[in-house]
Motif scaffolding. Structure first.
Motif, short mmCIF file in Angstrom:
data_model
loop_
_atom_site.label_atom_id
_atom_site.label_comp_id
_atom_site.label_asym_id
_atom_site.label_seq_id
_atom_site.Cartn_x
_atom_site.Cartn_y
_atom_site.Cartn_z
N SER A 117 -37.61 -39.91 1.47
CA SER A 117 -38.89 -39.20 1.50
C SER A 117 -38.64 -37.80 2.06
CB SER A 117 -39.90 -39.94 2.39
OG SER A 117 -41.11 -39.21 2.47
N VAL A 118 -39.33 -36.83 1.47
CA VAL A 118 -39.18 -35.44 1.91
C VAL A 118 -40.39 -35.06 2.75
CG1 VAL A 118 -38.80 -33.05 1.16
CG2 VAL A 118 -37.97 -34.95 -0.24
N THR A 119 -40.13 -34.48 3.93
CA THR A 119 -41.24 -34.03 4.77
C THR A 119 -41.78 -32.72 4.23
OG1 THR A 119 -39.88 -32.73 6.26
CG2 THR A 119 -40.17 -35.06 6.80
N GLN A 120 -42.95 -32.33 4.68
CA GLN A 120 -43.57 -31.09 4.24
C GLN A 120 -43.63 -30.14 5.43
OE1 GLN A 120 -47.12 -31.34 1.74
NE2 GLN A 120 -48.09 -29.79 3.01
N PRO A 121 -42.65 -29.23 5.58
CA PRO A 121 -42.63 -28.32 6.73
C PRO A 121 -43.86 -27.42 6.72
CG PRO A 121 -40.53 -28.29 5.53
CD PRO A 121 -41.52 -29.00 4.67
N ALA A 122 -44.36 -27.12 7.91
CA ALA A 122 -45.51 -26.22 8.03
C ALA A 122 -45.16 -24.85 7.47
CB ALA A 122 -45.94 -26.11 9.49
N LEU A 152 -26.21 -30.32 -11.65
CA LEU A 152 -27.57 -29.81 -11.67
C LEU A 152 -28.10 -29.60 -10.27
CD1 LEU A 152 -30.16 -29.11 -13.27
CD2 LEU A 152 -30.74 -31.56 -13.20
N HIS A 153 -27.79 -30.56 -9.38
CA HIS A 153 -28.29 -30.43 -8.00
C HIS A 153 -27.40 -29.46 -7.21
CE1 HIS A 153 -25.21 -33.61 -7.83
NE2 HIS A 153 -25.02 -33.22 -6.56
N GLY A 154 -27.85 -29.10 -6.00
CA GLY A 154 -27.12 -28.12 -5.20
C GLY A 154 -26.19 -28.73 -4.17
N LEU A 155 -26.66 -29.76 -3.41
CA LEU A 155 -25.88 -30.36 -2.33
C LEU A 155 -25.85 -31.87 -2.50
CD1 LEU A 155 -27.39 -28.35 0.68
CD2 LEU A 155 -25.28 -27.82 -0.57
N ALA A 158 -36.09 -33.84 -12.35
CA ALA A 158 -35.63 -32.80 -13.27
C ALA A 158 -34.74 -31.78 -12.58
CB ALA A 158 -36.83 -32.10 -13.91
N ALA A 159 -34.93 -31.62 -11.25
CA ALA A 159 -34.10 -30.67 -10.49
C ALA A 159 -32.86 -31.34 -9.93
CB ALA A 159 -34.92 -30.07 -9.35
N GLY A 160 -32.64 -32.61 -10.28
CA GLY A 160 -31.44 -33.31 -9.82
C GLY A 160 -31.66 -34.16 -8.58
N PHE A 161 -32.90 -34.26 -8.09
CA PHE A 161 -33.18 -35.04 -6.90
C PHE A 161 -33.10 -36.53 -7.22
CE2 PHE A 161 -36.56 -36.62 -3.78
CZ PHE A 161 -35.66 -36.66 -2.73
N GLY A 162 -32.25 -37.25 -6.42
CA GLY A 162 -32.11 -38.68 -6.62
C GLY A 162 -30.97 -39.23 -5.79
N TYR A 163 -30.71 -40.54 -5.94
CA TYR A 163 -29.63 -41.14 -5.14
C TYR A 163 -28.96 -42.25 -5.94
CZ TYR A 163 -33.52 -44.36 -4.18
OH TYR A 163 -34.58 -45.22 -4.31
N THR A 164 -27.69 -42.44 -5.62
CA THR A 164 -26.90 -43.50 -6.23
C THR A 164 -25.88 -43.96 -5.21
OG1 THR A 164 -27.08 -42.46 -8.41
CG2 THR A 164 -25.36 -44.13 -8.12
N GLY A 165 -25.85 -45.29 -4.96
CA GLY A 165 -24.88 -45.81 -4.02
C GLY A 165 -25.03 -45.18 -2.65
N ASN A 166 -23.95 -44.58 -2.17
CA ASN A 166 -24.01 -44.00 -0.83
C ASN A 166 -24.25 -42.49 -0.85
OD1 ASN A 166 -21.54 -43.15 -1.81
ND2 ASN A 166 -20.54 -43.22 0.21
N LEU A 220 -26.75 -39.05 -1.84
CA LEU A 220 -28.10 -38.53 -2.07
C LEU A 220 -27.95 -37.12 -2.64
CD1 LEU A 220 -31.22 -38.44 -1.73
CD2 LEU A 220 -30.82 -37.66 0.63
N ARG A 221 -28.55 -36.91 -3.83
CA ARG A 221 -28.45 -35.61 -4.49
C ARG A 221 -29.63 -34.73 -4.05
NH1 ARG A 221 -27.50 -39.48 -8.23
NH2 ARG A 221 -29.60 -39.25 -9.13
N ILE A 222 -29.29 -33.55 -3.54
CA ILE A 222 -30.30 -32.63 -3.00
C ILE A 222 -30.41 -31.43 -3.94
CG2 ILE A 222 -30.97 -31.21 -1.01
CD1 ILE A 222 -29.15 -33.03 0.69
N PRO A 223 -31.60 -31.09 -4.40
CA PRO A 223 -31.75 -30.00 -5.39
C PRO A 223 -31.33 -28.63 -4.82
CG PRO A 223 -33.72 -31.37 -5.26
CD PRO A 223 -32.87 -31.75 -4.09
N ARG A 224 -31.32 -27.66 -5.75
CA ARG A 224 -31.01 -26.28 -5.35
C ARG A 224 -32.28 -25.65 -4.75
NH1 ARG A 224 -26.52 -23.95 -8.50
NH2 ARG A 224 -25.47 -25.67 -9.60
N VAL A 225 -32.52 -25.92 -3.51
CA VAL A 225 -33.76 -25.47 -2.85
C VAL A 225 -33.55 -24.05 -2.30
CG1 VAL A 225 -35.45 -25.95 -1.07
CG2 VAL A 225 -34.29 -27.84 -2.24
N PRO A 226 -34.33 -23.07 -2.73
CA PRO A 226 -34.23 -21.72 -2.15
C PRO A 226 -34.80 -21.73 -0.72
CG PRO A 226 -36.04 -21.79 -3.71
CD PRO A 226 -35.36 -23.12 -3.81
#
Length: 514
Positions: free
Chosen positions: A114-119, A98-101, A131-139, A141-147
């Motif tokens: 924590s995710v920063t908020q770029p200007a 589900l996640h991208g990276l 729901a987009a797959g964002f989360g972590y387990t063990g070592n 970190l699941r990163i969503p499919r961010v356009p």
């Protein structure tokens, strides 16, 4: 081959390198930028500890309130960006999940993120949801499919435990028609380089080539070779006023024309002209290797001497700095040199006796002064030291000296001294200053502008005994001085060459009669 010079090789090499660089850049623009690229970098990897100070730091961040206290905690800041030229959509991620990276932290466990908020990129925050797959387990970190649009980025601040600072961190995943790759490591305030390493290398190489070519072009001597160099020896005699110009021209000619020796032996215009006439008369055949330079035309009665008009020379009256006058009328100058003015106060100057520092009878500078300014000869010589009268009946002190430099130094040393000299030598002398005549400043520039009212000037002649053959050193040096590379030397010494447009007018034959 004549074209195979250092500067030509560098020029051709620079041109070829420029063409190659242009081709590489065109290929790069057509091929490389079309790929989609996600780059990442670790901008911070620090231990935060479990002491009071680190506790304050955690509370100040306000990000990990639910995380337990950890003595081996570390904090990592990841920057993920689109560093290609095309936008990346959510369906460009090729993973089955589900996640991208996926970010992998070797030997460490993810405790919080924590995710920063770029200007300007607030819309990215909506993608960081479970729901987009964002989360972590063990070592991991699941990163969503961010356009991501080109140059767009986001940052992840990750709290970890276990393992040491600096352990490997990598992000994996797939991008359609592209790649995920690590960028140069940088601190949070660093910006990614504007140009790639290849572009910087090409720019540096091209710059070095261009600078090398410029140095070669500037350093080389582009002066054309002198017309008809000749070997042998030559003596130039005559005017002491023009002697510095001839000496420099002779030295330059010797450098340009190997095998030539030009000696300058100046001891007065008239003496030089008569010496040339005597040597020519003694020669059994041909013309002696001697040139006589004269301030003004030769005396009458020397028909075998051939003239060559070289330049217009400006002369000047000079006075000791204690005489604070700056301008004299021609009438006052004539009264001075007739002995009618004996003290400078008679002309509005200081209370100092007038002391006339003149040149000897062989001096062309003196003859020009008498012809152009006085209209007659000077009064009799009355002093050997230029200070005391040898003839008590003489109205003023008047002495005669052999050379221009000697006359200038004497005027500078003798209170109330007045004399005359070639302009450039006078301008360089200390302890004296120039006088205007009837309000006209002695100046070559004024002559070039067409102001011919300043009277104390003359044509500089170079005389030979007859016309020397064209292949002799005498003929070659005359051409060099009057029409060749020596013209630059003549100008440098403050004279107006006869070959210039204004010089042609002033050097015309009727100029000597004005």
């Amino acid at each position: 081959m004549d074209w195979l010079s250092t500067e030509n090789v560098v020029a051709v090499g620079t041109a070829l390198l420029g063409i190659a660089a242009s081709g590489v850049m065109l290929w790069y623009e057509r091929r490389v930028p079309r790929r989609k690229r996600v780059g990442y970098r670790v901008q911070m990897d620090n231990a935060i500890g479990d002491d009071a100070s680190s506790g304050r730091a955690n509370r100040r961040l306000g990000l990990f309130d639910e995380a337990p206290v950890m003595s081996d905690a570390t904090l990592v800041l990841l920057r993920i960006e689109n560093d290609g030229s095309q936008g990346i959509a959510d369906n460009d991620y090729t993973g089955r999940e589900l996640h991208g990276l996926t970010a992998e932290f070797t030997d460490r466990t993810v405790r919080g993120v924590s995710v920063t908020q770029p200007a300007g990129s607030v819309h990215l925050m909506d993608h960081f949801t479970p729901a987009a797959g964002f989360g972590y387990t063990g070592n991991t970190l699941r990163i969503p499919r961010v356009p991501l649009n080109p140059r767009e980025h986001f940052k992840l601040l990750v709290l970890l435990s276990g393992g040491d600072v600096g352990r490997p961190i990598r992000i994996v995943g797939g991008i359609r028609d592209g790649e995920v790759h690590p960028n140069r490591s940088a601190t949070p305030d660093d910006k990614p380089p504007l140009f790639s390493r290849a572009a910087r290398t090409i720019t540096v190489v091209l710059t070095v080539c261009v600078l090398t070519l410029a140095v070669l072009v500037v350093a080389r001597d582009d002066s054309p070779p002198p017309i008809g160099c000749a070997r042998g020896t030559l003596t130039v005699t005559g005017s002491t006023a023009f002697a510095p110009t001839v000496r420099e021209a002779a030295a330059k000619y010797e450098r340009d024309c190997g095998g030539s020796t030009v000696t300058v032996d100046a001891h007065g215009s008239t003496a030089g002209v008569r010496e040339l006439a005597g040597l020519g008369a003694q020669a059994k055949r041909g013309s002696p290797a001697v040139i006589a330079v004269s301030d003004g035309a030769k005396p009458p009665g020397l028909p075998d001497l051939a003239e060559n008009r070289v330049a217009v020379v400006v002369f000047a009256l000079v006075v000791n700095d204690d005489v604070r006058l700056r301008n004299l009328s021609t009438a006052d100058v004539r009264r001075l040199y007739r002995g009618q003015i004996t003290n400078w106060r008679q002309l509005g100057g200081p209370d100092l006796p007038v002391r006339l520092v003149s040149r000897d009878a062989n001096s062309g500078t003196r003859q020009v002064f008498q012809r152009r300014v006085l209209g007659r000869g000077e009064i009799a010589n009355s002093s050997r030291d230029c200070v005391h009268k040898d003839d008590a009946t003489a109205p003023v002190v008047r002495c005669e000296l052999d050379a221009t430099e000697q006359a200038l130094s004497t005027v500078a040393q003798v209170p109330g001294g007045v004399g005359y000299s070639e302009l450039t030598l006078a301008e360089d002398a200390k302890g004296l200053h120039l006088l205007k005549l009837d309000g006209h400043t002695p100046s070559v520039e004024a002559l070039e502008r067409g102001d011919g009212d300043y009277p104390y000037r003359e044509i500089e002649y170079a005389y030979t005994y007859g016309r020397p053959p064209a292949d002799t050193l005498v003929s070659s040096f005359l051409t060099y001085l009057s029409r060749g590379n020596g013209l630059d030397v003549v100008r440098t010494h403050g004279h107006l060459p006869c070959e210039t447009p204004e010089g042609l007018k002033l050097c015309a034959p009727n100029e000597t009669d004005t």
